[in-house]
Design an enzyme around this catalytic site. Structure first.
Site, mmCIF file in Angstrom:
data_model
loop_
_atom_site.group_PDB
_atom_site.id
_atom_site.type_symbol
_atom_site.label_atom_id
_atom_site.label_comp_id
_atom_site.label_asym_id
_atom_site.label_seq_id
_atom_site.Cartn_x
_atom_site.Cartn_y
_atom_site.Cartn_z
ATOM 1 N N ASP A 299 50.947 -30.915 -60.842
ATOM 2 C CA ASP A 299 49.539 -30.577 -61.091
ATOM 3 C C ASP A 299 49.460 -29.942 -62.477
ATOM 4 O O ASP A 299 50.272 -29.069 -62.796
ATOM 5 C CB ASP A 299 49.028 -29.582 -60.025
ATOM 6 C CG ASP A 299 47.503 -29.490 -59.980
ATOM 7 O OD1 ASP A 299 46.879 -29.385 -61.056
ATOM 8 O OD2 ASP A 299 46.952 -29.490 -58.872
ATOM 9 N N SER B 175 49.895 -36.146 -64.202
ATOM 10 C CA SER B 175 50.618 -37.105 -63.380
ATOM 11 C C SER B 175 51.155 -38.307 -64.169
ATOM 12 O O SER B 175 52.300 -38.727 -63.983
ATOM 13 C CB SER B 175 49.659 -37.569 -62.282
ATOM 14 O OG SER B 175 50.176 -38.638 -61.593
ATOM 15 N N HIS C 111 40.178 -37.909 -58.504
ATOM 16 C CA HIS C 111 39.608 -38.759 -57.449
ATOM 17 C C HIS C 111 38.723 -39.889 -57.978
ATOM 18 O O HIS C 111 38.156 -40.635 -57.197
ATOM 19 C CB HIS C 111 38.818 -37.893 -56.456
ATOM 20 C CG HIS C 111 39.706 -37.089 -55.547
ATOM 21 N ND1 HIS C 111 40.768 -36.343 -56.014
ATOM 22 C CD2 HIS C 111 39.723 -36.934 -54.204
ATOM 23 C CE1 HIS C 111 41.371 -35.757 -54.993
ATOM 24 N NE2 HIS C 111 40.759 -36.096 -53.882
ATOM 25 N N HIS D 196 44.987 -38.795 -49.898
ATOM 26 C CA HIS D 196 43.915 -37.981 -49.318
ATOM 27 C C HIS D 196 42.534 -38.500 -49.719
ATOM 28 O O HIS D 196 42.394 -39.182 -50.716
ATOM 29 C CB HIS D 196 44.064 -36.525 -49.766
ATOM 30 C CG HIS D 196 43.298 -35.563 -48.921
ATOM 31 N ND1 HIS D 196 42.437 -34.631 -49.438
ATOM 32 C CD2 HIS D 196 43.247 -35.428 -47.568
ATOM 33 C CE1 HIS D 196 41.911 -33.935 -48.447
ATOM 34 N NE2 HIS D 196 42.377 -34.397 -47.302
ATOM 35 N N SER E 247 48.512 -28.090 -49.363
ATOM 36 C CA SER E 247 49.352 -29.236 -48.990
ATOM 37 C C SER E 247 50.810 -28.947 -49.337
ATOM 38 O O SER E 247 51.732 -29.350 -48.608
ATOM 39 C CB SER E 247 48.871 -30.501 -49.697
ATOM 40 O OG SER E 247 48.714 -30.272 -51.090
HETATM 41 N N1 SAH Z 1 46.223 -30.898 -52.306
HETATM 42 C C1 SAH Z 1 45.393 -29.743 -52.610
HETATM 43 C C2 SAH Z 1 44.076 -30.084 -53.284
HETATM 44 C C3 SAH Z 1 44.204 -30.788 -54.604
HETATM 45 S S1 SAH Z 1 42.701 -30.718 -55.568
HETATM 46 C C4 SAH Z 1 45.172 -28.940 -51.332
HETATM 47 O O1 SAH Z 1 45.876 -29.164 -50.329
HETATM 48 O O2 SAH Z 1 44.324 -28.057 -51.321
HETATM 49 C C5 SAH Z 1 43.108 -31.768 -56.893
HETATM 50 C C6 SAH Z 1 44.118 -31.210 -57.889
HETATM 51 O O3 SAH Z 1 44.531 -32.291 -58.702
HETATM 52 C C7 SAH Z 1 43.577 -30.130 -58.833
HETATM 53 O O4 SAH Z 1 44.343 -28.968 -58.694
HETATM 54 C C8 SAH Z 1 43.737 -30.739 -60.243
HETATM 55 O O5 SAH Z 1 44.190 -29.805 -61.228
HETATM 56 C C9 SAH Z 1 44.783 -31.804 -60.002
HETATM 57 N N2 SAH Z 1 44.713 -32.959 -60.908
HETATM 58 C C10 SAH Z 1 43.634 -33.723 -61.190
HETATM 59 N N3 SAH Z 1 43.961 -34.699 -62.038
HETATM 60 C C11 SAH Z 1 45.290 -34.570 -62.309
HETATM 61 C C12 SAH Z 1 46.224 -35.274 -63.143
HETATM 62 N N4 SAH Z 1 45.863 -36.340 -63.865
HETATM 63 N N5 SAH Z 1 47.498 -34.844 -63.179
HETATM 64 C C13 SAH Z 1 47.894 -33.756 -62.472
HETATM 65 N N6 SAH Z 1 47.061 -33.065 -61.664
HETATM 66 C C14 SAH Z 1 45.776 -33.452 -61.582
HETATM 67 MG MG MG Z 2 41.657 -34.133 -51.505
#
Ligand code: SAH
Ligand code: MG
Length: 209
Positions: free
Chosen positions: A66, A119, A139, A164, A47
């Site tokens: 991230d 985050s 998620h 997403h 992304s």
């Molecule tokens: N957007 C990506 C997929 C993201 S997968 C693509 O296009 O492929 C989800 C990501 O969120 C993971 O890398 C994980 O490390 C991150 N993540 C999960 N919880 C988080 C948080 N609380 N703060 C920051 N990053 C987080």
């Molecule tokens: Mg996703």
């Protein structure tokens, strides 16, 4: 459209369909005059490259948040664990090296600012009004809700929130992101724009805070 001028769509591992990536790219171009872009959840940068490419074209900036420690499903032994992303020296999952490689290959280091942190820590004192926020981090219901509610406040009028993994029907997927996006809509100030595949999109029409 290819993923980027410099890198092909399939060369970056990730969890994003072509139509979702192309939509993110288009939205990021549309909002460039409103403010910078920010994503939560970069993983290996799929992304990031779609959004970052739009930022290069418009001379905008993407902040890519991230912690790179992976979500639950990325850990050793879990369904989406990728052994190539295991950091032997530190004995943990770590997507940051692969993410850096993607940015370099796509020649986006002048337009993307990686923020390796949780985050909720990044949002705490965030003050720059954003043109676009893309949420794809944790998620679970709790995490998606916290991300959507906190980051939606940082969007400038006219800016967009894209989330997403929106599955309105429980049998199609987890409900966390869907319920979180609905909670932002119910809180007011946003209009519905569209849903492209599993990418849900709202636009801020009025600042209610
Ligand atoms: N957007 C990506 C997929 C993201 S997968 C693509 O296009 O492929 C989800 C990501 O969120 C993971 O890398 C994980 O490390 C991150 N993540 C999960 N919880 C988080 C948080 N609380 N703060 C920051 N990053 C987080
Ligand atoms: Mg996703």
């Amino acid at each position: 459209m290819s993923l980027s001028k410099f890198i092909s769509a399939n060369s970056i591992r990730g969890f994003l369909a072509d139509d979702e990536g192309e939509t993110l790219h288009r939205l990021a171009k549309e909002v460039a005059a409103i403010g910078p872009c920010l994503e939560v959840g970069s993983y290996c940068g799929k992304s990031t490259v779609y959004l970052g490419d739009a930022c290069r074209e418009t001379n905008n900036t993407l902040y890519a948040v991230d912690h790179h420690a992976g979500s639950e499903e990325h850990q050793v032994g879990e369904e989406y664990h990728d052994p190539d992303l295991y950091n032997d020296r530190e004995q943990c999952f770590d997507s940051f090296p692969m993410f850096k490689r993607s940015l370099k290959l796509a020649q986006l280091t002048d337009w993307v600012v990686p923020i390796v942190s949780r985050s909720d820590v990044v949002v705490r004192h965030w003050a720059t009004p954003l043109g676009l926020v893309f949420i794809d981090g944790g998620h679970s219901h709790e995490m998606a809700l916290a991300d959507c509610m906190s980051w939606s406040r940082k969007i400038a009028e006219g800016g967009v929130l894209a989330v997403h993994d929106i599955f309105p029907k429980p049998e199609e997927g987890g409900q966390g992101p869907y319920l979180a996006l609905e909670a932002v809509f119910d809180a007011g100030g946003f209009e519905r724009v569209a849903q492209v595949n599993s990418l849900g999109i709202l636009r801020k029409i009025r600042d209610t805070y």
